[in-house]
Design a protein around this motif. Structure first.
Motif, PDB file in Angstrom:
ATOM      1  N   ASP A 180       0.856  -1.190   0.000  1.00 19.61           N
ATOM      2  CA  ASP A 180       0.000   0.000   0.000  1.00 19.61           C
ATOM      3  C   ASP A 180       0.895   1.244   0.000  1.00 19.61           C
ATOM      4  OD1 ASP A 180      -2.137   1.688   0.140  1.00 19.61           O
ATOM      5  OD2 ASP A 180      -2.581   1.311   2.256  1.00 19.61           O
ATOM      6  N   PHE A 191       0.830   4.248  -1.169  1.00 19.84           N
ATOM      7  CA  PHE A 191       0.301   5.592  -0.941  1.00 19.84           C
ATOM      8  C   PHE A 191      -0.465   5.706   0.389  1.00 19.84           C
ATOM      9  CE2 PHE A 191       0.906   5.408  -5.485  1.00 19.84           C
ATOM     10  CZ  PHE A 191       1.276   6.690  -5.845  1.00 19.84           C
ATOM     11  N   GLY A 192      -0.712   4.563   1.029  1.00 28.23           N
ATOM     12  CA  GLY A 192      -1.587   4.616   2.198  1.00 28.23           C
ATOM     13  C   GLY A 192      -3.018   4.886   1.793  1.00 28.23           C
ATOM     14  N   TRP A 193      -3.394   4.366   0.642  1.00 31.91           N
ATOM     15  CA  TRP A 193      -4.755   4.568   0.140  1.00 31.91           C
ATOM     16  C   TRP A 193      -5.654   3.361   0.428  1.00 31.91           C
ATOM     17  CZ3 TRP A 193      -3.075   6.574  -5.354  1.00 31.91           C
ATOM     18  CH2 TRP A 193      -2.789   7.957  -5.273  1.00 31.91           C
ATOM     19  N   GLY A 194      -5.150   2.437   1.212  1.00 37.10           N
ATOM     20  CA  GLY A 194      -5.958   1.260   1.506  1.00 37.10           C
ATOM     21  C   GLY A 194      -5.785   0.161   0.477  1.00 37.10           C
ATOM     22  N   TRP A 195      -4.753   0.217  -0.351  1.00 33.08           N
ATOM     23  CA  TRP A 195      -4.487  -0.866  -1.300  1.00 33.08           C
ATOM     24  C   TRP A 195      -3.873  -2.044  -0.556  1.00 33.08           C
ATOM     25  CZ3 TRP A 195      -1.755   1.709  -6.139  1.00 33.08           C
ATOM     26  CH2 TRP A 195      -2.594   2.714  -6.654  1.00 33.08           C
ATOM     27  N   ALA A 237      -0.229  -5.590   3.266  1.00 29.00           N
ATOM     28  CA  ALA A 237      -0.563  -4.261   3.789  1.00 29.00           C
ATOM     29  C   ALA A 237      -0.834  -4.295   5.292  1.00 29.00           C
ATOM     30  CB  ALA A 237      -1.764  -3.702   3.051  1.00 29.00           C
ATOM     31  N   GLN A 277      -6.422   6.146  -9.150  1.00 27.39           N
ATOM     32  CA  GLN A 277      -6.932   6.521  -7.828  1.00 27.39           C
ATOM     33  C   GLN A 277      -7.962   7.638  -7.898  1.00 27.39           C
ATOM     34  OE1 GLN A 277      -6.581   5.048  -5.056  1.00 27.39           O
ATOM     35  NE2 GLN A 277      -7.431   6.547  -3.612  1.00 27.39           N
ATOM     36  N   THR A 282     -11.139   5.837   4.893  1.00 24.00           N
ATOM     37  CA  THR A 282      -9.692   5.613   4.923  1.00 24.00           C
ATOM     38  C   THR A 282      -9.050   6.711   5.759  1.00 24.00           C
ATOM     39  OG1 THR A 282      -9.786   4.711   2.688  1.00 24.00           O
ATOM     40  CG2 THR A 282      -7.613   5.286   3.540  1.00 24.00           C
ATOM     41  N   GLY A 296      -3.683   5.034   6.837  1.00 22.45           N
ATOM     42  CA  GLY A 296      -3.476   4.188   5.665  1.00 22.45           C
ATOM     43  C   GLY A 296      -4.394   2.989   5.602  1.00 22.45           C
ATOM     44  N   LYS A 297      -5.170   2.779   6.654  1.00 26.68           N
ATOM     45  CA  LYS A 297      -6.097   1.636   6.679  1.00 26.68           C
ATOM     46  C   LYS A 297      -7.509   2.135   6.375  1.00 26.68           C
ATOM     47  CE  LYS A 297      -2.929  -1.197   7.852  1.00 26.68           C
ATOM     48  NZ  LYS A 297      -2.461  -2.154   6.863  1.00 26.68           N
ATOM     49  N   HIS A 298      -8.369   1.193   6.064  1.00 29.56           N
ATOM     50  CA  HIS A 298      -9.754   1.610   5.815  1.00 29.56           C
ATOM     51  C   HIS A 298     -10.728   0.646   6.478  1.00 29.56           C
ATOM     52  CE1 HIS A 298      -9.298  -1.368   2.537  1.00 29.56           C
ATOM     53  NE2 HIS A 298     -10.588  -1.559   2.715  1.00 29.56           N
TER      54      HIS A 298
END
Lengths: 461, 354
Positions: free
Chosen positions: A380, A382-386, A392, B27, B71, B95-97
Motif C-alpha cells: 500500500d 500511498f496509504g490509500w488502503g491498497w 498491507a 486513484q 480511509t 493508511g487503513k480503511h
C-alpha cells in the motif's frame, strides 16, 4: 609487499563481469530501475498519506535505501550507489541526448566553467549541514521529503545544462560528499593496472571519450587515481580504455586513507561533520531527551533556532576544535616536527572509519527496528488502503532487537580499532621514530576512545 | 536510433509519464467511477485542521444499500455513525480503511463522526448522510423538535446559564431557576464527604430515611436538581444529618452501571471532562472556558437532568461544548446523563471498575 600483491583484479578472476560492465546497457538499465522507484517515491510523497510510517517514499528512502547505502553499499562497494543513483541521470541523458548509445562526439551543454574555488567539498559540506538541520522534518514528512528529492533532480538537470559532466555529483550532492569520503574504507576500487601505460598513452580516451563511451563524467583521470573519493564507478573508462588498462580490484579496506598527498581541509571538515551529525542524531533521535527532539522538530521557532545554533556550532567549531586540541597535543609530543595544520588535517582522516562505524551503528538501531514497515508500504505505497501483495496488514516486527546492542558494540569497536590503526599509519608517515609516533598516537587514540564510549553510552546506556 | 536506445526511451516514457498517469488516474479517475458503480462512497479522513472528512455529505436513498469506505489519511481516527444505528467501526489506523454497508428504511439525517481524539478540533470531524425517499426525492423530513428542550425553553430555563461557584457558595441552589435563601443554601452545598449512592442505598434499605414518593419518580428527578431533593428530604427527615440525606439523594439519582453509556462517555466526553469527570482530560487545557467538573457535588447538586440532557444534545453556547444531538438518540442521551450522575454519586464504582 607491493600494491599488486595486495589487490585482486576482479576482471581477471571474473571475465564475465568485465564483459557485462563493458556493455553500454549495464548502467542505464540500473538507472531506469532506480528512476522508477524514485518516481514512485516522489508520487507517494506528494499524493500519499502524510503518515511517514505508511508512506512508501519515507520508508523506502530513509529506511530501506539508507540502510542499504550505509550498512552495505558504502562499506563494501564504495561509490557503487553513485553509479545507479537516478538523480543525475536525466541531466546526464540530456547532455548526451541519449540514454544508452554513444551518439554525439561532445556533450550538449552551455559549457560554462565550474568556479575554481568551488572545486572541493565545501558545497557538499554545507549542503549536508542544511539537509541535516531540517532532517527531523525531511525524514518524517513525505511531502517535504519528496520536494527535497525533486529539488535535487531539478538542480541536477539545471547544472547539466550549464556545466559539462556530473558537476552536481562531484561538487554539489550532499549525499555524494560523504559517500566519497567513506568509500575510502571500501574493499572495492577502480584503478589502472599499470599507471605507466596511462602516462605513455597520448590520446587519453578515458578523459576525452571515444566511440565506445564518454570521457569520465566525474572529471577524473583514472591514471592518477589513488582514492575512491571522486570515482563514481560508472565504468565509462572500462569501456573507453583502448589499452584495457582498467581494473576493478578487491583490496584491503581503507587503503585510500594512507594516500597522504591528497588530504585536504574540506574533506577533513566532511569527516568532522559526519561524525558530529551521527552523534547529534543519536542524541536527538535515540536519546531519552524528548524536549531536544521537540526543538529539532521545530515545535517553536525559538527552540529550533537554539537547536540550529548548537548543531552548527558543534559541527563547525566544537568537534573540529576538540580535534585541533588533540592535534596540537600530538604536535607537541612530536616536538613540533610536523606543521600543526598538516597534522590537524591528516589526523582528521582517522575519523573516517570511526564515522562510518558510528553511522552503521546508528542506522542498525532504526533499520532493524523499523524495517518491517517496508512490507506494509510495498502493498500500500500511498496509504490509500491498497493491498497489492497481501502484506498491507503486516505487523510491525522489529528484527532481532535483542542483538542490536551487540551489533552496535561490535561495529563501534571495530571502527575504533580501524581508526587507531589509521592514526598509527598517519603518525608513521610523519615521523620515522616509532617511539615518537607512539607518543603522537596517544592524544588522538584517547579522543577516539572517548568518542566511541560516548556512542556506546548512547546506544547501550 | 538503435533498437536498444528506442527501448530505453520507451521505458523512460513509461516511468516518467505512464507510471504517474496510471497510478493517479486510477486513484482519482477510475476508482471513483468504479466505486460509484458499486455504490461505494470513498471518504478520506483527515484531522479537522487538514479538512476533516473528504466527503462532508453523502446522499442515500431509502431501500438502496450504500457502502461507506473510510480511509484514515493521517492519524488514527475512529468512525461511528448515528443516531440510533449502533454502528461503531472502531479505530482506523493511518493508511487503513473500514467499510460499512447501510440500507435505510426511512428518510432522515444521520451523522458519521470521529470517535478518537485526533486533534484539538476533533469534535468538528463530522459528515452527514441524507436519506431520501425515492418516491419523493425533493421532500426531506424536517428536523425533529426535541420536546425536552422545548419544555425547558417554555419554562424559561436558561440552558446556557453559567454556573458561578462563588454564587453557589452564597446561595443559589439551582443554576437554572429556583432560588433559596443564602443561609439555607450555604449549608446545603457543603458536604463533609462525597455523597455516596452505596451508603444511600443502605440507608434507604434500613428505612432510616423517609423518601417522599414523588422524589422516586424518574420524571421528578429529571426536572429537579438534587439540591431540591435534598431540601425535600430535610423537610421529611428533620432529625437526619445533612451528609446522610445527601447520600440518600445520591442513591436516588444513581442508575445501575451501563457499559454502553460508559463507552459513549469515554469516546466523546472524557477528552475534556476526564475519565472520572474531574475535568482533567488532555483537551481540557485547550478549551476556551473552564470544563465542568462532574465529580463536584456542589456543582451537580445545582444541575437538573433535563438541562444536562439539553446541553449534551444542543451543545453549550459560548463554550467549547459541541452538540451531540445529531449523534445520539434521546435514549442514548438520557443514558449519558445517568452516567454523569454516577460520576458524582457512585465514584467508588468507577474507581473499582478501573
Amino acid at each position: 609487499m607491493n600494491r599488486a600483491d595486495r589487490t585482486l583484479n576482479l576482471f581477471r578472476k571474473l571475465p564475465l563481469l568485465e564483459r557485462v560492465l563493458k556493455t553500454r546497457i549495464f548502467q542505464p538499465v540500473l538507472l531506469l530501475i532506480t528512476l522508477a522507484v524514485f518516481t514512485l517515491v516522489i508520487l507517494t510523497g506528494l499524493f500519499g498519506t502524510p503518515v511517514g510510517s505508511r508512506n512508501f517514499g519515507i520508508i523506502f528512502v530513509w529506511i530501506v535505501w539508507w540502510g542499504l547505502l550505509i550498512i552495505l553499499l558504502v562499506p563494501f562497494l564504495g561509490r557503487f550507489w553513485c553509479a545507479v543513483c537516478p538523480i543525475p541521470a536525466p541531466g546526464e541523458w540530456l547532455q548526451r541526448r541519449s540514454i544508452i548509445t554513444k551518439r554525439l562526439p561532445k556533450l550538449r551543454t552551455l559549457n560554462k566553467r565550474w568556479p575554481r574555488r568551488l572545486k572541493n567539498m565545501w558545497l557538499q559540506n554545507f549542503g549536508f549541514l542544511g539537509v541535516a538541520l531540517f532532517s527531523t522534518i525531511i525524514l518524517t514528512r513525505p511531502t517535504v521529503s519528496a520536494l527535497v528529492l525533486l529539488g535535487f533532480i531539478v538542480l541536477g538537470v539545471v547544472l547539466s545544462v550549464f556545466y559539462r559532466n556530473r558537476v552536481f555529483c562531484r561538487y554539489v550532492c550532499p549525499v555524494g560528499g560523504f559517500i566519497g569520503l567513506y568509500s575510502m574504507v571500501s574493499p572495492l576500487e577502480l584503478r589502472v593496472r599499470d599507471p605507466q601505460v596511462c602516462r605513455d598513452h597520448t590520446t587519453k580516451d578515458c578523459v576525452t571519450g571515444n566511440a565506445n563511451g564518454y570521457g569520465c563524467p566525474w572529471m577524473v583521470f583514472p591514471g592518477d587515481l589513488q582514492r575512491n573519493t571522486y570515482c563514481g564507478l560508472c565504468m565509462e573508462c572500462v569501456k573507453t580504455c583502448p589499452k584495457n588498462n582498467i581494473a576493478l580490484n578487491l583490496r584491503p579496506p581503507g587503503t585510500d586513507l594512507w594516500a597522504a598527498e591528497e588530504r585536504r581541509i574540506d574533506e577533513a571538515y566532511k569527516s568532522f561533520i559526519m561524525l558530529t551529525c551521527a552523534l547529534v542524531y543519536s542524541v536527538v533521535l535515540l536519546g531519552p531527551w524528548g524536549w531536544l527532539k521537540g526543538w529539532a522538530n521545530m515545535e517553536s521557532l525559538l527552540h529550533w533556532l537554539m537547536y540550529a545554533g548548537g548543531f552548527l556550532a558543534a559541527n563547525l567549531l566544537l568537534v573540529p576544535g576538540i580535534f585541533a586540541l588533540t592535534g596540537a597535543a600530538s604536535w607537541l609530543l612530536a616536538r613540533r616536527a610536523v606543521p600543526l595544520r598538516r597534522l590537524f588535517i591528516d589526523f582528521s582522516y582517522t575519523l573516517v572509519p570511526m564515522g562510518l562505524a558510528a553511522w552503521v551503528a546508528f542506522s542498525l538501531g532504526f533499520v532493524l527496528i523499523n524495517g518491517s514497515y517496508a512490507l506494509q508500504v510495498l502493498s500500500d505505497p500511498f496509504g490509500w488502503g491498497w493491498n497489492l501483495f497481501g502484506s498491507a496488514d503486516a505487523l510491525w516486527t522489529p528484527a532481532a532487537p535483542q542483538i542490536i546492542g551487540f551489533l552496535q558494540t561490535g561495529v563501534l569497536i571495530a571502527g575504533l580499532m580501524f581508526s587507531v590503526r589509521t592514526a598509527h599509519k598517519i603518525a608513521r608517515q610523519h615521523v620515522r621514530d616509532p617511539r615518537v609516533a607512539f607518543r603522537m598516537l596517544l592524544p588522538i587514540s584517547g579522543t577516539l576512545t572517548a568518542v566511541t564510549l560516548a556512542f556506546l553510552w548512547l546506544y547501550l546506556g | 536510433m538503435t533498437r536498444v536506445e528506442g527501448l530505453a526511451r520507451f521505458a523512460l516514457l513509461l516511468i516518467v509519464c505512464a507510471l504517474p498517469a496510471g497510478l493517479l488516474g486510477y486513484q482519482y479517475g477510475l476508482r471513483p467511477v468504479l466505486d460509484r458503480g458499486a455504490g461505494i462512497v470513498e471518504i478520506r479522513a483527515y484531522a479537522p485542521e487538514s479538512g476533516g472528512f473528504s466527503v462532508k455529505s453523502v446522499n442515500a436513498v431509502v431501500g438502496q444499500p450504500v457502502t461507506l469506505r473510510f480511509t484514515s489519511m493521517d492519524v488514527v481516527h475512529g468512525i461511528a455513525i448515528g443516531p440510533g444505528l449502533g454502528i461503531d467501526l472502531g479505530p482506523v489506523d493511518p493508511g487503513k480503511h473500514r467499510e460499512v454497508t447501510l440500507t435505510f428504511d426511512q428518510p432522515g439525517t444521520y451523522t458519521y463522526y470521529c470517535t478518537t481524539w485526533c486533534s484539538a478540533d476533533h469534535w468538528r470531524m463530522r459528515g452527514v448522510i441524507e436519506v431520501r425517499d425515492p418516491a419523493n426525492p425533493d421532500v426531506f423530513p424536517p428536523a425533529q423538535i426535541d420536546p425536552v428542550i422545548e419544555r425547558l425553553i417554555a419554562e424559561g430555563i436558561d440552558i446556557d446559564a453559567r454556573v458561578d461557584m462563588n454564587a453557589l457558595a452564597a446561595g443559589a441552589k439551582s443554576a437554572h431557576g429556583s432560588g433559596h435563601s443564602p443561609a439555607e443554601v450555604t449549608s446545603a452545598l457543603e458536604f463533609s464527604r462525597q455523597p455516596s449512592a452505596a451508603r444511600g442505598e443502605a440507608l434507604v434499605a434500613e428505612a432510616s430515611v423517609v423518601i417522599p414518593d414523588d422524589l422516586r419518580t424518574l420524571d421528578w428527578q429529571r426536572t429537579h436538581t438534587p439540591g431540591e431533593a435534598l431540601d425535600a428530604l430535610h423537610t421529611a427527615n428533620p432529625a437526619q444529618g445533612h451528609d446522610v440525606l445527601a447520600d440518600a439523594v445520591a442513591y436516588l439519582w444513581t442508575r445501575p452501571a451501563d457499559d454502553v453509556a460508559r463507552a459513549v462517555y469515554n469516546a466523546n466526553c472524557a477528552a475534556c471532562h476526564g475519565e472520572f469527570g474531574s475535568a482533567d482530560g488532555p483537551a481540557s487545557l485547550q478549551t476556551a472556558s473552564d470544563v465542568v467538573l462532574f465529580s463536584d457535588p456542589a456543582y451537580m447538586f445545582t444541575m437538573r437532568g433535563d438541562v444536562l440532557y439539553a446541553k449534551i444534545r444542543r451543545g453549550g453556547m459560548g463554550t467549547d461544548m459541541p452538540n451531540f444531538g445529531t449523534l445520539f438518540t434521546p435514549d442514548e442521551t438520557w443514558a449519558l446523563v445517568d452516567y454523569l450522575w454516577s460520576l458524582t454519586f457512585a465514584r467508588d464504582r468507577h474507581v473499582n471498575d478501573r
